[in-house]
Design an enzyme around this catalytic site. Sequence first.
Site, PDB file in Angstrom:
ATOM      1  N   ARG A  58       0.809  -1.214   0.000  1.00 21.92           N
ATOM      2  CA  ARG A  58       0.000   0.000   0.000  1.00 21.92           C
ATOM      3  C   ARG A  58       0.846   1.270   0.000  1.00 21.92           C
ATOM      4  O   ARG A  58       0.483   2.261  -0.632  1.00 21.92           O
ATOM      5  CB  ARG A  58      -0.969  -0.031   1.173  1.00 21.92           C
ATOM      6  N   ASP A 169     -14.857   7.783  10.909  1.00 21.28           N
ATOM      7  CA  ASP A 169     -13.835   6.838  10.475  1.00 21.28           C
ATOM      8  C   ASP A 169     -12.496   7.554  10.501  1.00 21.28           C
ATOM      9  O   ASP A 169     -12.435   8.791  10.486  1.00 21.28           O
ATOM     10  CB  ASP A 169     -14.138   6.305   9.074  1.00 21.28           C
TER      11      ASP A 169
END
Length: 307
Positions: A58, A169
């Site tokens: 990532r 979030d």
Amino acid sequence: MISGHEERGGSNREDQEPASFHEPSALTEREFLGYQKLVHREAGIWLSEAKRALLMGRVARRLRELGGLSFGAYLKRVEEDEAERVRLLDALCTHETHFFREPRHFELLEREVLPHWRAQRDTGNGEGRRVRVWSAGCSTGEEPFTLAMVLRHHLPAEEGWHIDILATDLSTRILEQARRALWPLDKSREIPKPYLRYMLKGTGSQEGRMKAGPELRSLVRFQRVNLNDGHGVVGRFDLVFCRNVLIYFDAASKARALERLVEHLSPRGLLFLGHSESLTGLGWKFRTVMPTVYALRALAGEAAPRG
């Protein structure tokens, strides 16, 4: 355009990670430990050795976007650049969710909690019809919009019920996706038929998609919140959902996050955790309503807590 929704679609599965590409330089042990320390400090998430490949894959995407920075150079950059730290945390967050996930939680609301609230409300006091909910770790929005459907269905506006759902979030990228309230039409299969009326079916350029209707969208607001520091959340909530989030924390970070969740739970509210999570270190404060659903122990004599 978007039109009224009457159909149901196929199954849901989070998009799989694309195959990783070869990097010109490997992630050294010292660099991995640096990323591990930074992510733990900033988000409370512990990157075990098993997560090394995920981290490399990532971060490598971002290195390519930046013209081929090394892992070491990027680590130095994120230490100094707050915006880039947010991007790193965004990239490392895993988001797997669906509508009506862990259905027993919503069955409890439908069969016991919401009928109890309606029966016990003060008919002469509008405050008795206010419900506040926190969906912590809301991912792409399926959880808060499931809650919006269930609450609106059982607590109708025409009876004076006011519903406020805070969806939070760590990932800004995911919050933007959740805020659009737009999903593949296949996800409609996850929604029980009585609730499909709250969804809109796409036509034309939006064919194959569905969107939460304006009534639902008016109930949900979104905010970036890092459970590791807890800043930005105000007030108490009747329902707190924090499911399948704490499994990524180490014991100390999990205990801190739970303490913050408890601070924002109404004295007669309910806390919902994921099926593999527990109240590490805080079990003495709670009674178990059902597996993974908890009420503050001080009100253990009440059958269905109400905030």
